[in-house]
Design an enzyme around this catalytic site. Sequence first.
Site, mmCIF file in Angstrom:
data_model
loop_
_atom_site.group_PDB
_atom_site.id
_atom_site.type_symbol
_atom_site.label_atom_id
_atom_site.label_comp_id
_atom_site.label_asym_id
_atom_site.label_seq_id
_atom_site.Cartn_x
_atom_site.Cartn_y
_atom_site.Cartn_z
ATOM 1 N N ASP A 171 27.432 33.687 29.212
ATOM 2 C CA ASP A 171 28.616 33.593 29.991
ATOM 3 C C ASP A 171 29.848 33.676 29.093
ATOM 4 O OD1 ASP A 171 30.879 32.522 31.194
ATOM 5 O OD2 ASP A 171 30.046 30.467 31.852
ATOM 6 N N ASN B 100 31.195 44.949 29.172
ATOM 7 C CA ASN B 100 31.226 45.472 30.445
ATOM 8 C C ASN B 100 31.726 44.328 31.515
ATOM 9 O OD1 ASN B 100 30.524 46.976 33.089
ATOM 10 N ND2 ASN B 100 29.160 45.294 33.173
ATOM 11 N N SER C 58 39.997 50.671 32.634
ATOM 12 C CA SER C 58 40.284 51.275 34.318
ATOM 13 C C SER C 58 41.618 52.308 34.370
ATOM 14 C CB SER C 58 40.389 49.694 35.169
ATOM 15 O OG SER C 58 40.924 50.391 36.386
ATOM 16 N N TYR D 3 44.510 41.839 38.327
ATOM 17 C CA TYR D 3 43.306 42.642 37.571
ATOM 18 C C TYR D 3 43.915 43.568 36.570
ATOM 19 C CZ TYR D 3 39.479 46.028 37.294
ATOM 20 O OH TYR D 3 38.470 46.970 36.747
ATOM 21 N N LYS E 89 43.462 44.192 32.654
ATOM 22 C CA LYS E 89 42.869 45.659 31.758
ATOM 23 C C LYS E 89 44.026 46.117 30.894
ATOM 24 C CE LYS E 89 38.909 45.833 33.490
ATOM 25 N NZ LYS E 89 37.740 45.649 32.793
ATOM 26 N N GLY F 72 32.918 48.331 51.026
ATOM 27 C CA GLY F 72 33.721 47.972 52.110
ATOM 28 C C GLY F 72 34.944 48.695 51.829
ATOM 29 N N ASP G 180 37.019 52.042 51.692
ATOM 30 C CA ASP G 180 36.700 53.452 51.909
ATOM 31 C C ASP G 180 37.490 54.418 51.054
ATOM 32 O OD1 ASP G 180 36.006 56.017 53.142
ATOM 33 O OD2 ASP G 180 37.488 55.608 54.904
#
Length: 237
Positions: free
Chosen positions: A54, A77, A131, A144, A148, A184, A186
């Site tokens: 963890d 990762n 990212s 997020y 990063k 989910g 697109d």
Amino acid sequence: MDIKDSVVFVTGANRGLGLAFAQAALKRGARKVYAGVRAPGKSQTPGIVQVKLDVTDPASIAQAAAQCGDTTLLVNNAGIARLNSSVLDASMVDLSREIFDTNYYGTVLVSQAFAPVLARHGGGAIINVLSDATWFARPMLAAYSASKSATWSFTNALRIELRSQKTAVLGLHVSFMDTDMTHGFDMKKTGPAVVAEAALAGIEAGQEEVLVDDFTRQVKGSLASAQPIYLDPPEIA
């Protein structure tokens, strides 16, 4: 460094990119792959050893580092992403704390625990998964993105500090990947196997930064321009 005969430790390795890293390392001839997971089960792949981990728990990290003292390549990762409805929403602070605990502090803690392990084996290498959000903050992923950006900054400092022990540090930047995290949505996505292969090839080639896809390269390349993408984002990105 060569992946062949290496011993690889991958955090967040139960699925998605982490599992792709484990599989790609074995294909390149890694002697053993430790898969850091919250709830170890019976691994179905020869050569992959599941280890309880963890990344938000320092005791868990210390135990994993002690158990896996033959590691020569660490892949940070493990990460989470949460959508925020608005950067002005009251939940933004708590959401940021949750994401930073895993994405930033987790990377810091695991790197600190494994750096001495790598040093004992001649240096080895660390891959930190970053990212395109490092440089391009979409409002719905603001927390997020901040995590990063912070991890990129830490990665750059880590690289400089660990040169003295001959540990290579690679920052891996990629846009949306075809994993459970983006299910989910697109949009154009890169397969995790492609990402893992690019990172391992980068380590073997002595690269310090790998930008996997065209959009990530476009974002990074625009940073010094008069109109960088983070100031003038495309309608869909």
